[in-house]
Design a protein around this motif. Structure first.
Motif, PDB file in Angstrom:
ATOM      1  N   CYS A   1      32.999  46.619  48.324  1.00 29.37           N
ATOM      2  CA  CYS A   1      33.820  47.210  47.060  1.00 29.37           C
ATOM      3  C   CYS A   1      33.660  46.394  45.867  1.00 29.37           C
TER       4      CYS A   1
ATOM      5  N   CYS B   1      41.491  49.730  48.057  1.00 27.31           N
ATOM      6  CA  CYS B   1      41.951  49.617  46.852  1.00 27.31           C
ATOM      7  C   CYS B   1      42.197  51.047  46.281  1.00 27.31           C
TER       8      CYS B   1
ATOM      9  N   CYS C   1      37.560  53.923  48.377  1.00 25.11           N
ATOM     10  CA  CYS C   1      37.715  52.785  49.064  1.00 25.11           C
ATOM     11  C   CYS C   1      38.981  52.661  49.945  1.00 25.11           C
TER      12      CYS C   1
ATOM     13  N   ALA D   1      35.452  46.390  43.342  1.00 20.30           N
ATOM     14  CA  ALA D   1      36.977  46.018  42.902  1.00 20.30           C
ATOM     15  C   ALA D   1      37.586  45.076  43.930  1.00 20.30           C
ATOM     16  N   CYS D   2      37.392  45.206  45.141  1.00 20.54           N
ATOM     17  CA  CYS D   2      38.230  44.302  46.087  1.00 20.54           C
ATOM     18  C   CYS D   2      37.640  43.622  47.014  1.00 20.54           C
TER      19      CYS D   2
ATOM     20  N   ASN E   1      36.144  44.700  49.983  1.00 18.66           N
ATOM     21  CA  ASN E   1      36.161  45.592  51.241  1.00 18.66           C
ATOM     22  C   ASN E   1      34.854  45.998  51.737  1.00 18.66           C
TER      23      ASN E   1
END
Ligand code: FE
Length: 131
Positions: free
Chosen positions: A48, A100, A97, A50-51, A53
Protein backbone atom coordinates in the motif's frame (compact mmCIF):
# COMPACT_ATOMS: atom_id res chain seq x y z
CA UNK A 1 -6.29 -8.91 12.99
CA UNK A 2 -3.99 -6.25 11.62
CA UNK A 3 -3.27 -3.08 13.49
CA UNK A 4 -5.26 -0.25 11.94
CA UNK A 5 -3.76 3.08 10.99
CA UNK A 6 -5.92 6.07 11.64
CA UNK A 7 -4.84 9.52 10.50
CA UNK A 8 -6.82 12.70 10.04
CA UNK A 9 -7.37 13.93 6.49
CA UNK A 10 -4.87 16.73 7.20
CA UNK A 11 -2.25 14.17 8.18
CA UNK A 12 -2.92 12.10 5.05
CA UNK A 13 -2.57 15.22 2.92
CA UNK A 14 0.90 15.80 4.36
CA UNK A 15 1.96 12.19 3.93
CA UNK A 16 0.71 11.58 0.38
CA UNK A 17 1.25 13.29 -2.98
CA UNK A 18 -1.84 15.12 -4.32
CA UNK A 19 -2.47 12.28 -6.79
CA UNK A 20 -2.11 9.59 -4.12
CA UNK A 21 -4.39 11.54 -1.80
CA UNK A 22 -7.06 11.91 -4.49
CA UNK A 23 -7.12 8.18 -5.23
CA UNK A 24 -6.50 6.69 -1.78
CA UNK A 25 -8.58 9.09 0.31
CA UNK A 26 -11.12 10.50 -2.17
CA UNK A 27 -11.65 7.23 -4.09
CA UNK A 28 -10.35 8.62 -7.34
CA UNK A 29 -9.29 6.64 -10.40
CA UNK A 30 -6.19 7.27 -12.45
CA UNK A 31 -6.50 7.43 -16.23
CA UNK A 32 -5.99 4.04 -17.91
CA UNK A 33 -2.45 3.35 -19.16
CA UNK A 34 -1.19 6.34 -17.13
CA UNK A 35 -0.01 4.49 -14.03
CA UNK A 36 3.58 3.50 -13.43
CA UNK A 37 2.89 -0.19 -12.80
CA UNK A 38 0.64 -1.10 -15.75
CA UNK A 39 3.49 -2.79 -17.63
CA UNK A 40 5.74 -3.60 -14.68
CA UNK A 41 6.83 -7.23 -15.09
CA UNK A 42 9.53 -7.31 -12.41
CA UNK A 43 9.41 -9.84 -9.61
CA UNK A 44 8.48 -8.46 -6.26
CA UNK A 45 5.63 -7.37 -4.07
CA UNK A 46 3.18 -4.51 -4.14
CA UNK A 47 2.47 -2.75 -0.87
CA UNK A 48 0.00 0.00 0.00
CA UNK A 49 1.41 3.41 -1.02
CA UNK A 50 -0.13 4.95 2.08
CA UNK A 51 0.82 2.51 4.85
CA UNK A 52 3.10 -0.22 3.48
CA UNK A 53 0.62 -3.06 4.04
CA UNK A 54 1.56 -5.99 1.77
CA UNK A 55 -1.17 -6.34 -0.88
CA UNK A 56 -0.16 -8.22 -4.02
CA UNK A 57 2.60 -10.43 -5.39
CA UNK A 58 4.03 -10.05 -8.90
CA UNK A 59 3.30 -13.78 -9.47
CA UNK A 60 -0.44 -12.95 -9.46
CA UNK A 61 -0.18 -9.97 -11.84
CA UNK A 62 -1.54 -10.44 -15.34
CA UNK A 63 -1.99 -8.35 -18.47
CA UNK A 64 -5.70 -7.50 -18.46
CA UNK A 65 -5.46 -5.00 -21.31
CA UNK A 66 -7.49 -2.52 -19.26
CA UNK A 67 -4.65 -0.07 -18.61
CA UNK A 68 -4.61 -0.67 -14.87
CA UNK A 69 -2.36 -3.11 -12.98
CA UNK A 70 -4.41 -6.26 -12.50
CA UNK A 71 -4.04 -9.22 -10.16
CA UNK A 72 -5.85 -12.54 -9.76
CA UNK A 73 -5.59 -12.53 -5.98
CA UNK A 74 -4.24 -10.70 -2.98
CA UNK A 75 -1.03 -11.90 -1.37
CA UNK A 76 -2.79 -12.57 1.91
CA UNK A 77 -6.48 -13.08 2.73
CA UNK A 78 -6.61 -10.29 5.29
CA UNK A 79 -4.77 -7.66 3.31
CA UNK A 80 -7.82 -5.98 1.75
CA UNK A 81 -11.45 -5.29 2.59
CA UNK A 82 -14.27 -5.18 0.08
CA UNK A 83 -17.23 -2.83 -0.04
CA UNK A 84 -20.24 -2.56 -2.32
CA UNK A 85 -19.83 0.59 -4.41
CA UNK A 86 -22.94 2.06 -6.05
CA UNK A 87 -21.28 5.22 -7.40
CA UNK A 88 -21.77 6.37 -11.00
CA UNK A 89 -24.85 4.18 -11.51
CA UNK A 90 -22.83 0.95 -11.40
CA UNK A 91 -22.70 -1.89 -8.93
CA UNK A 92 -19.06 -2.58 -8.25
CA UNK A 93 -16.97 -4.02 -5.46
CA UNK A 94 -14.52 -1.53 -4.06
CA UNK A 95 -11.19 -2.80 -2.69
CA UNK A 96 -9.71 -1.06 0.35
CA UNK A 97 -6.48 -1.53 2.27
CA UNK A 98 -7.39 -3.39 5.47
CA UNK A 99 -4.77 -1.50 7.46
CA UNK A 100 -5.36 2.17 6.56
CA UNK A 101 -8.72 2.05 4.76
CA UNK A 102 -7.20 3.58 1.61
CA UNK A 103 -9.05 3.10 -1.69
CA UNK A 104 -7.09 0.78 -4.00
CA UNK A 105 -9.46 0.02 -6.87
CA UNK A 106 -12.19 -2.53 -7.64
CA UNK A 107 -12.48 -6.30 -8.02
CA UNK A 108 -14.41 -7.97 -10.85
CA UNK A 109 -15.45 -11.56 -11.55
CA UNK A 110 -14.01 -11.73 -15.06
CA UNK A 111 -10.41 -12.63 -14.23
CA UNK A 112 -8.43 -15.66 -15.43
CA UNK A 113 -8.59 -19.11 -13.81
CA UNK A 114 -8.28 -20.48 -11.23
CA UNK A 115 -9.58 -17.57 -9.11
CA UNK A 116 -11.71 -15.89 -11.80
CA UNK A 117 -11.00 -12.59 -10.07
CA UNK A 118 -9.59 -9.40 -11.54
CA UNK A 119 -8.30 -6.98 -8.96
CA UNK A 120 -8.16 -3.75 -10.95
CA UNK A 121 -5.84 -1.43 -9.07
CA UNK A 122 -4.56 2.12 -9.32
CA UNK A 123 -0.78 2.32 -9.64
CA UNK A 124 -0.86 5.38 -7.38
CA UNK A 125 -2.28 3.27 -4.54
CA UNK A 126 0.60 0.83 -4.78
CA UNK A 127 4.31 0.82 -4.14
CA UNK A 128 6.44 -1.85 -5.80
CA UNK A 129 9.24 -3.49 -3.86
CA UNK A 130 11.82 -5.49 -5.83
CA UNK A 131 12.39 -9.06 -4.73
FE1 FE B 1 -2.84 1.01 3.50
Amino acid sequence: MKEKIKLTEEEWKKKLTPEEYHILREKGTERPFSGKYVDNKKKGKYVCAACGNELFDSDDKFDSGTGWPSFTKTSDKGSVEENEDLAYGMVRTEVLCSKCGGHLGHVFDDGPKPTGKRYCMNSASLKFEDK
